[in-house]
Design a protein around this motif. Structure first.
Motif, PDB file in Angstrom:
ATOM      1  N   GLU A 146       0.844  -1.180   0.000  1.00 12.49           N
ATOM      2  CA  GLU A 146       0.000   0.000   0.000  1.00 12.49           C
ATOM      3  C   GLU A 146       0.892   1.248   0.000  1.00 12.49           C
ATOM      4  O   GLU A 146       1.852   1.331   0.770  1.00 12.49           O
ATOM      5  CB  GLU A 146      -0.881   0.024   1.260  1.00 12.49           C
ATOM      6  CG  GLU A 146      -1.723  -1.226   1.458  1.00 12.49           C
ATOM      7  CD  GLU A 146      -2.987  -1.211   0.633  1.00 12.49           C
ATOM      8  OE1 GLU A 146      -3.234  -0.206  -0.069  1.00 12.49           O
ATOM      9  OE2 GLU A 146      -3.729  -2.212   0.690  1.00 12.49           O
ATOM     10  N   TRP A 189      -7.281   3.313  -6.172  1.00 12.70           N
ATOM     11  CA  TRP A 189      -6.294   3.181  -5.112  1.00 12.70           C
ATOM     12  C   TRP A 189      -4.890   3.281  -5.714  1.00 12.70           C
ATOM     13  O   TRP A 189      -4.712   3.265  -6.938  1.00 12.70           O
ATOM     14  CB  TRP A 189      -6.464   1.866  -4.355  1.00 12.70           C
ATOM     15  CG  TRP A 189      -6.158   0.627  -5.155  1.00 12.70           C
ATOM     16  CD1 TRP A 189      -4.956  -0.009  -5.281  1.00 12.70           C
ATOM     17  CD2 TRP A 189      -7.080  -0.142  -5.963  1.00 12.70           C
ATOM     18  NE1 TRP A 189      -5.055  -1.107  -6.095  1.00 12.70           N
ATOM     19  CE2 TRP A 189      -6.348  -1.215  -6.522  1.00 12.70           C
ATOM     20  CE3 TRP A 189      -8.424  -0.020  -6.257  1.00 12.70           C
ATOM     21  CZ2 TRP A 189      -6.926  -2.150  -7.365  1.00 12.70           C
ATOM     22  CZ3 TRP A 189      -9.010  -0.956  -7.087  1.00 12.70           C
ATOM     23  CH2 TRP A 189      -8.270  -2.006  -7.639  1.00 12.70           C
ATOM     24  N   ASN A 190      -3.920   3.363  -4.843  1.00 14.45           N
ATOM     25  CA  ASN A 190      -2.510   3.358  -5.261  1.00 14.45           C
ATOM     26  C   ASN A 190      -1.834   2.123  -4.674  1.00 14.45           C
ATOM     27  O   ASN A 190      -2.168   1.699  -3.566  1.00 14.45           O
ATOM     28  CB  ASN A 190      -1.791   4.616  -4.755  1.00 14.45           C
ATOM     29  CG  ASN A 190      -2.449   5.888  -5.258  1.00 14.45           C
ATOM     30  OD1 ASN A 190      -2.694   6.041  -6.447  1.00 14.45           O
ATOM     31  ND2 ASN A 190      -2.746   6.806  -4.341  1.00 14.45           N
ATOM     32  N   GLU A 191      -0.889   1.570  -5.415  1.00 18.04           N
ATOM     33  CA  GLU A 191      -0.163   0.413  -4.898  1.00 18.04           C
ATOM     34  C   GLU A 191       1.239   0.356  -5.481  1.00 18.04           C
ATOM     35  O   GLU A 191       1.519   0.935  -6.545  1.00 18.04           O
ATOM     36  CB  GLU A 191      -0.914  -0.888  -5.183  1.00 18.04           C
ATOM     37  CG  GLU A 191      -0.939  -1.309  -6.626  1.00 18.04           C
ATOM     38  CD  GLU A 191      -1.647  -2.650  -6.817  1.00 18.04           C
ATOM     39  OE1 GLU A 191      -2.627  -2.921  -6.102  1.00 18.04           O
ATOM     40  OE2 GLU A 191      -1.218  -3.425  -7.693  1.00 18.04           O
ATOM     41  N   ARG A 205      -8.855  -7.097  -5.407  1.00 15.97           N
ATOM     42  CA  ARG A 205      -9.268  -5.840  -4.778  1.00 15.97           C
ATOM     43  C   ARG A 205     -10.396  -5.181  -5.560  1.00 15.97           C
ATOM     44  O   ARG A 205     -11.350  -4.657  -4.974  1.00 15.97           O
ATOM     45  CB  ARG A 205      -8.077  -4.894  -4.662  1.00 15.97           C
ATOM     46  CG  ARG A 205      -8.430  -3.575  -3.988  1.00 15.97           C
ATOM     47  CD  ARG A 205      -7.226  -2.850  -3.479  1.00 15.97           C
ATOM     48  NE  ARG A 205      -7.585  -1.617  -2.799  1.00 15.97           N
ATOM     49  CZ  ARG A 205      -6.740  -0.848  -2.129  1.00 15.97           C
ATOM     50  NH1 ARG A 205      -5.457  -1.203  -2.052  1.00 15.97           N
ATOM     51  NH2 ARG A 205      -7.149   0.252  -1.536  1.00 15.97           N
ATOM     52  N   GLU A 212     -14.188  -4.352  -4.164  1.00 15.33           N
ATOM     53  CA  GLU A 212     -14.662  -2.978  -4.035  1.00 15.33           C
ATOM     54  C   GLU A 212     -15.704  -2.574  -5.070  1.00 15.33           C
ATOM     55  O   GLU A 212     -16.330  -1.518  -4.937  1.00 15.33           O
ATOM     56  CB  GLU A 212     -13.481  -2.015  -4.093  1.00 15.33           C
ATOM     57  CG  GLU A 212     -12.493  -2.223  -2.953  1.00 15.33           C
ATOM     58  CD  GLU A 212     -11.432  -1.141  -2.879  1.00 15.33           C
ATOM     59  OE1 GLU A 212     -11.612  -0.081  -3.513  1.00 15.33           O
ATOM     60  OE2 GLU A 212     -10.427  -1.349  -2.176  1.00 15.33           O
TER      61      GLU A 212
END
Length: 514
Positions: free
Chosen positions: A13, A157-159, A196, A200
């Motif tokens: 994350e 999101w960022n990963e 993910r 979501e």
């Protein structure tokens, strides 16, 4: 045409791609001389699955991706630890047939349709050593996911991905992670972007493995179902390897069939045979279809090894050439037989039956017994199989050497396998006594297995000798090998009583009863 590679990576994350305060830490990792920026990438991937998400439920991923250096179709299959196998095919409008085949054991023939679209803006950096060789690739992704189902929900999101370069030391991933943790960067909770995105954006996640809640862990039903689930997973995961003719894959898939079939037989007191007997019959069919290819593998390895061990002066005529031609013909035919089985409706029906078995297990009353009673249930099943083995061994050892005894010893070998598999199921309940009995019986099975392999080898050697004689070739070497195999079988028969004696000791069996 498809290409296969091993992918080993970890995901983390990250709060924002703009925050790169952690990058200097990575230059302090042993073996890393520099962090080198590469060109950014725009990736656009559409992920495919069945309506009830059978692929993702089995930890597999199928996507069509554009952008980057590897545009095309990608099928990712789970391996151990942080690794997956990635199988790539050229960019086409529809799912390539080769990848469809490799998903068959997971989809069970259900239609694959787009389920999620994931677009990523990717910043790429390489960890290089003092020679400038890339040891790992770092990718910081700004991810936008969209469900392609009716609701069309979105997520973002960022990963961070850290992917090990080919032949790089896996310890590098641990060293990088240690530095990242110091900067407050933790592992991602989801193993993949797809998981993910589904979590979501998809309201209902049908198709996840596991079925109903089932019995408590200490009960016999839970222990038997755990073993059944493990063998079904092995069968499913080995299917793509068998289709691609990977070494030892047929053997392992066949063993999974046998273990599963044996478990359903031995533990009829736990799982209702009115349901499981038909499944056992289909598992026997599948193991039989795979058996021709596996038997050919074993035979070729045995005969080629024996020829290689002979002094040159005892190898008369084109022995190696004849063996290779014989093997090509037989192995090709047997592999096609395996592929025909895996491509059949009957096979898909079997997979459906196994899925139903897990989702709605036909548990009997004894499946829900308390832990103490579960030990008795498991011990009784093991001892019942052992009783069949003891009877077959006694009968076989009383026979004179010859074809009738060969058949009896082969039947004893199959009985020994059933005892072994029954002890495997029972280990959580019975512990060391089950392991001890399984180990002793395995030694018996090994001797009986070598004996049976010799019986089969002698049949093949006779056929090879006849073919050589018909072609005007010398038959001396084939006759020599036949004699060697006959002597080997006689040695195993002489050895058998001493190997059987420890397994026939009543003390370990009594301990099973506690």
């Amino acid at each position: 045409m498809v290409q296969s590679m091993r992918e080993t990576e970890r995901k983390y994350e990250v709060p924002s791609p703009a925050d790169t305060s952690w990058l200097p830490e990575l230059e302090r990792v042993d073996g890393v001389a520099a962090v080198v920026d590469r060109s950014p990438e725009e990736l656009d991937a559409v992920y495919y699955d069945t309506d009830d998400l059978r692929l993702s439920g089995s930890s597999a991923v199928l996507r069509r991706r554009t952008g980057g250096t590897d545009a095309g179709w990608h099928l990712k299959l789970p391996l151990s630890g942080d690794s997956r196998e990635e199988i790539r095919s050229a960019l086409t409008d529809t799912v390539p047939d080769a990848l469809l085949d490799l998903t068959r054991s997971r989809t069970r023939g259900a239609e694959l349709t787009p389920v999620v679209r994931i677009r990523s803006t990717r910043e790429v950096r390489h960890l290089v050593d003092a020679d400038g060789t890339t040891r790992a690739e770092l990718c910081v992704d700004s991810v936008r996911a969209q469900s392609l189902r009716a609701d069309g929900r979105h997520a973002a999101w960022n990963e961070l991905e850290v992917e090990l370069a080919e032949d790089a030391d896996p310890a590098l991933l641990d060293a990088v992670e240690k530095k990242l943790r110091k900067k407050g960067i933790a592992r991602a909770h989801s193993p993949s972007k797809l998981v993910r995105a589904l979590d979501e954006t998809v309201t209902t996640r049908a198709g996840a493995p596991g079925g109903s809640a089932g019995p408590d862990p200490g009960q016999a039903g839970a222990q038997v179902l755990a073993y059944v689930r493990k063998q079904i997973r092995a069968l499913t995961e080995l299917d793509p390897a068998v289709r691609r003719d990977r070494p030892d894959s047929v053997h392992r898939m066949r063993v999974a069939c046998r273990r599963l079939r044996s478990c359903l037989r031995s533990y009829r007191s736990v799982l209702d045979r009115e349901v499981t007997d038909s499944v056992r019959g289909e598992l026997k069919w599948l193991a039989g279809e795979l058996g021709a290819e596996r038997d050919q593998e074993v035979l070729m390895e045995r005969l080629s090894g024996e020829i290689a061990a002979l002094p040159e002066e005892l190898v008369l005529g084109p022995v190696d050439a004849r063996l290779r031609v014989w093997n090509v013909v037989d192995s090709t035919e047997s592999h096609l037989r395996s592929l025909d089985a895996l491509g059949s409706r009957r096979y898909l029906d079997l997979l459906d039956s196994l899925a139903v078995l897990l989702e709605h297990p036909p548990l009997r009353a004894k499946a829900a017994r308390a832990a103490e009673d579960a030990e008795k249930v498991m011990a009784k099943a093991v001892l019942k199989e052992y009783g069949r083995l003891a009877t077959r061994m006694t009968d076989a050892l009383e026979l004179s050497p010859g074809p009738e005894r060969d058949v009896a010893l082969h039947e004893a070998r199959k009985a020994a396998k059933k005892v072994r598999y029954a002890t495997e199921v029972a280990r959580p309940a019975l512990g060391k006594p089950a392991r001890s009995l399984g180990k002793r019986v395995k030694a018996v099975q090994k001797v009986l297995g070598d004996h049976q392999d010799s019986v089969v080898a002698r049949g093949a050697l006779r056929d090879l000798a006849v073919a050589a004689q018909t072609a005007g070739e010398a038959g001396f070497t084939w006759g020599l090998l036949y004699g060697t195999e006959q002597a080997r079988a006689e040695n195993r028969e002489r050895e058998l009583p001493s190997v059987w004696e420890p397994a026939s000791d009543p003390v370990p069996r009594e301990k099973l009863r506690r």
